[in-house]
Design a protein around this motif. Structure first.
Motif, PDB file in Angstrom:
ATOM      1  N   PHE A   1      19.633  30.056  46.797  1.00  0.00           N
ATOM      2  CA  PHE A   1      19.973  28.774  46.196  1.00  0.00           C
ATOM      3  C   PHE A   1      21.432  28.754  45.779  1.00  0.00           C
ATOM      4  CE2 PHE A   1      15.458  29.198  45.490  1.00  0.00           C
ATOM      5  CZ  PHE A   1      14.969  27.930  45.744  1.00  0.00           C
ATOM      6  N   LYS A   2      22.058  27.617  45.981  1.00  0.00           N
ATOM      7  CA  LYS A   2      23.365  27.322  45.404  1.00  0.00           C
ATOM      8  C   LYS A   2      23.067  26.546  44.128  1.00  0.00           C
ATOM      9  CE  LYS A   2      27.755  25.534  46.875  1.00  0.00           C
ATOM     10  NZ  LYS A   2      28.436  24.981  48.050  1.00  0.00           N
ATOM     11  N   VAL A   3      23.486  27.066  42.986  1.00  0.00           N
ATOM     12  CA  VAL A   3      23.163  26.474  41.689  1.00  0.00           C
ATOM     13  C   VAL A   3      24.429  25.869  41.085  1.00  0.00           C
ATOM     14  CG1 VAL A   3      22.305  26.929  39.365  1.00  0.00           C
ATOM     15  CG2 VAL A   3      21.336  28.173  41.314  1.00  0.00           C
ATOM     16  N   GLY A   4      24.339  24.604  40.710  1.00  0.00           N
ATOM     17  CA  GLY A   4      25.438  23.941  40.035  1.00  0.00           C
ATOM     18  C   GLY A   4      25.219  23.954  38.534  1.00  0.00           C
ATOM     19  N   LEU A   5      26.271  24.261  37.791  1.00  0.00           N
ATOM     20  CA  LEU A   5      26.243  24.294  36.328  1.00  0.00           C
ATOM     21  C   LEU A   5      27.457  23.497  35.859  1.00  0.00           C
ATOM     22  CD1 LEU A   5      25.613  28.093  36.296  1.00  0.00           C
ATOM     23  CD2 LEU A   5      23.930  26.389  35.602  1.00  0.00           C
ATOM     24  N   SER A   6      27.265  22.578  34.901  1.00  0.00           N
ATOM     25  CA  SER A   6      28.368  21.691  34.563  1.00  0.00           C
ATOM     26  C   SER A   6      28.276  21.138  33.151  1.00  0.00           C
ATOM     27  CB  SER A   6      28.382  20.518  35.555  1.00  0.00           C
ATOM     28  OG  SER A   6      29.539  19.752  35.390  1.00  0.00           O
ATOM     29  N   THR A   7      29.452  20.825  32.625  1.00  0.00           N
ATOM     30  CA  THR A   7      29.590  20.005  31.419  1.00  0.00           C
ATOM     31  C   THR A   7      30.712  19.015  31.714  1.00  0.00           C
ATOM     32  OG1 THR A   7      31.261  21.392  30.353  1.00  0.00           O
ATOM     33  CG2 THR A   7      28.935  21.935  29.899  1.00  0.00           C
ATOM     34  N   TYR A   8      30.753  17.930  30.978  1.00  0.00           N
ATOM     35  CA  TYR A   8      31.831  16.959  31.172  1.00  0.00           C
ATOM     36  C   TYR A   8      33.178  17.560  30.765  1.00  0.00           C
ATOM     37  CZ  TYR A   8      28.621  13.232  32.396  1.00  0.00           C
ATOM     38  OH  TYR A   8      27.690  12.462  33.047  1.00  0.00           O
ATOM     39  N   GLU A   9      33.181  18.479  29.810  1.00  0.00           N
ATOM     40  CA  GLU A   9      34.416  19.092  29.336  1.00  0.00           C
ATOM     41  C   GLU A   9      34.973  20.116  30.323  1.00  0.00           C
ATOM     42  OE1 GLU A   9      32.002  17.312  26.475  1.00  0.00           O
ATOM     43  OE2 GLU A   9      31.465  19.175  27.475  1.00  0.00           O
ATOM     44  N   GLU A  10      34.084  20.891  30.959  1.00  0.00           N
ATOM     45  CA  GLU A  10      34.535  22.001  31.804  1.00  0.00           C
ATOM     46  C   GLU A  10      34.362  21.755  33.302  1.00  0.00           C
ATOM     47  OE1 GLU A  10      33.399  25.932  30.333  1.00  0.00           O
ATOM     48  OE2 GLU A  10      32.716  24.939  28.506  1.00  0.00           O
TER      49      GLU A  10
END
Length: 135
Positions: free
Chosen positions: A62-71
Protein backbone atom coordinates in the motif's frame (compact mmCIF):
# COMPACT_ATOMS: atom_id res chain seq x y z
CA UNK A 1 -18.05 -27.07 26.16
CA UNK A 2 -18.67 -23.36 26.12
CA UNK A 3 -17.89 -21.88 22.71
CA UNK A 4 -19.79 -19.69 20.30
CA UNK A 5 -19.71 -18.01 16.90
CA UNK A 6 -20.40 -14.38 16.03
CA UNK A 7 -21.35 -13.07 12.63
CA UNK A 8 -18.98 -10.49 11.19
CA UNK A 9 -20.19 -7.35 9.43
CA UNK A 10 -19.19 -7.50 5.74
CA UNK A 11 -19.11 -4.57 3.32
CA UNK A 12 -18.20 -4.65 -0.37
CA UNK A 13 -17.92 -1.93 -3.00
CA UNK A 14 -15.79 -1.28 -6.07
CA UNK A 15 -12.77 -0.41 -3.88
CA UNK A 16 -12.63 -3.70 -1.99
CA UNK A 17 -14.15 -6.01 0.58
CA UNK A 18 -14.16 -5.29 4.32
CA UNK A 19 -14.70 -7.31 7.46
CA UNK A 20 -15.68 -4.81 10.15
CA UNK A 21 -15.36 -5.10 13.92
CA UNK A 22 -14.03 -8.65 13.61
CA UNK A 23 -13.76 -9.25 17.37
CA UNK A 24 -16.83 -7.46 18.76
CA UNK A 25 -16.16 -8.45 22.36
CA UNK A 26 -12.97 -6.40 22.59
CA UNK A 27 -13.67 -3.97 25.42
CA UNK A 28 -12.42 -0.94 23.53
CA UNK A 29 -11.85 -0.35 19.84
CA UNK A 30 -12.28 -2.67 16.90
CA UNK A 31 -10.28 -4.68 14.38
CA UNK A 32 -11.08 -4.44 10.67
CA UNK A 33 -9.66 -6.19 7.60
CA UNK A 34 -9.79 -4.81 4.04
CA UNK A 35 -9.16 -6.91 0.94
CA UNK A 36 -8.47 -4.57 -1.99
CA UNK A 37 -9.45 -5.72 -5.48
CA UNK A 38 -8.00 -2.89 -7.54
CA UNK A 39 -5.01 -0.57 -7.76
CA UNK A 40 -7.10 2.14 -9.42
CA UNK A 41 -8.83 3.58 -6.34
CA UNK A 42 -7.56 6.09 -3.81
CA UNK A 43 -9.29 5.66 -0.46
CA UNK A 44 -8.71 9.07 1.16
CA UNK A 45 -8.94 11.45 3.07
CA UNK A 46 -10.27 11.40 6.62
CA UNK A 47 -9.00 12.06 10.13
CA UNK A 48 -10.20 11.52 13.69
CA UNK A 49 -10.15 13.79 16.73
CA UNK A 50 -10.31 10.93 19.25
CA UNK A 51 -9.40 7.63 17.59
CA UNK A 52 -5.89 6.33 16.83
CA UNK A 53 -5.45 3.86 13.94
CA UNK A 54 -2.85 1.08 13.75
CA UNK A 55 -2.31 -0.34 10.24
CA UNK A 56 -0.54 -3.54 9.17
CA UNK A 57 -0.23 -4.84 5.61
CA UNK A 58 -0.79 -8.61 5.68
CA UNK A 59 -0.44 -9.18 1.93
CA UNK A 60 0.70 -7.08 -1.01
CA UNK A 61 1.55 -3.41 -0.60
CA UNK A 62 0.00 0.00 0.00
CA UNK A 63 0.96 3.59 -0.66
CA UNK A 64 -0.26 5.46 2.44
CA UNK A 65 -0.93 9.18 2.45
CA UNK A 66 -0.60 11.13 5.71
CA UNK A 67 -1.44 14.83 5.84
CA UNK A 68 -2.32 17.95 7.76
CA UNK A 69 -3.24 21.34 6.34
CA UNK A 70 -0.19 22.83 8.09
CA UNK A 71 2.40 20.30 6.87
CA UNK A 72 0.90 19.03 3.60
CA UNK A 73 0.99 15.42 2.42
CA UNK A 74 3.64 12.74 2.85
CA UNK A 75 3.65 9.20 1.54
CA UNK A 76 4.80 6.03 3.29
CA UNK A 77 4.68 2.42 2.15
CA UNK A 78 3.39 -0.71 3.86
CA UNK A 79 4.29 -4.11 2.44
CA UNK A 80 4.35 -7.81 3.21
CA UNK A 81 8.09 -7.63 2.39
CA UNK A 82 8.71 -5.30 5.35
CA UNK A 83 6.19 -5.98 8.14
CA UNK A 84 5.70 -2.95 10.37
CA UNK A 85 2.77 -1.29 12.12
CA UNK A 86 1.89 2.29 11.23
CA UNK A 87 0.40 4.33 14.10
CA UNK A 88 -1.85 7.20 12.92
CA UNK A 89 -2.72 9.48 15.85
CA UNK A 90 -5.72 11.82 15.97
CA UNK A 91 -5.47 14.93 13.80
CA UNK A 92 -3.69 13.35 10.82
CA UNK A 93 -5.65 12.88 7.61
CA UNK A 94 -4.92 9.50 6.09
CA UNK A 95 -5.74 7.30 3.13
CA UNK A 96 -4.26 4.64 0.89
CA UNK A 97 -3.89 3.23 -2.58
CA UNK A 98 -3.19 -0.45 -3.12
CA UNK A 99 -0.12 -1.11 -5.24
CA UNK A 100 -1.04 -4.74 -5.97
CA UNK A 101 -4.43 -6.37 -6.59
CA UNK A 102 -5.40 -8.62 -3.69
CA UNK A 103 -3.59 -6.57 -1.04
CA UNK A 104 -4.88 -7.02 2.52
CA UNK A 105 -4.80 -4.37 5.26
CA UNK A 106 -5.52 -5.17 8.91
CA UNK A 107 -6.29 -2.15 11.08
CA UNK A 108 -6.98 -1.71 14.76
CA UNK A 109 -9.01 1.32 15.84
CA UNK A 110 -8.77 2.44 19.46
CA UNK A 111 -12.48 3.37 19.42
CA UNK A 112 -15.58 1.71 17.98
CA UNK A 113 -16.50 3.33 14.65
CA UNK A 114 -18.16 6.70 15.27
CA UNK A 115 -19.34 8.81 12.31
CA UNK A 116 -19.02 11.93 14.51
CA UNK A 117 -15.26 11.30 14.84
CA UNK A 118 -14.59 11.03 11.10
CA UNK A 119 -13.73 14.32 9.38
CA UNK A 120 -13.41 13.98 5.60
CA UNK A 121 -11.49 15.88 2.94
CA UNK A 122 -11.52 15.35 -0.83
CA UNK A 123 -8.64 13.78 -2.74
CA UNK A 124 -6.53 16.73 -3.92
CA UNK A 125 -7.23 18.82 -0.80
CA UNK A 126 -3.51 18.81 0.08
CA UNK A 127 -2.21 19.29 -3.49
CA UNK A 128 -0.90 15.74 -3.21
CA UNK A 129 0.10 13.65 -6.22
CA UNK A 130 -0.90 10.02 -5.74
CA UNK A 131 0.56 9.23 -9.18
CA UNK A 132 4.16 10.02 -8.29
CA UNK A 133 6.46 7.08 -8.84
CA UNK A 134 6.12 4.33 -6.25
CA UNK A 135 9.15 3.35 -4.21
Amino acid sequence: MNYSFENIQFHEDDRGQRLLDVFKNIDKGQINITYVNSTKHIVAWHKHNIQTDYWLCLKGSFKVGLSTYEEGAEFEYLSDKNFRVLKIPPGIYHGYKSLEPGSILLYYLTEKYNTNDEIRAEVGSFNEDWNIENK
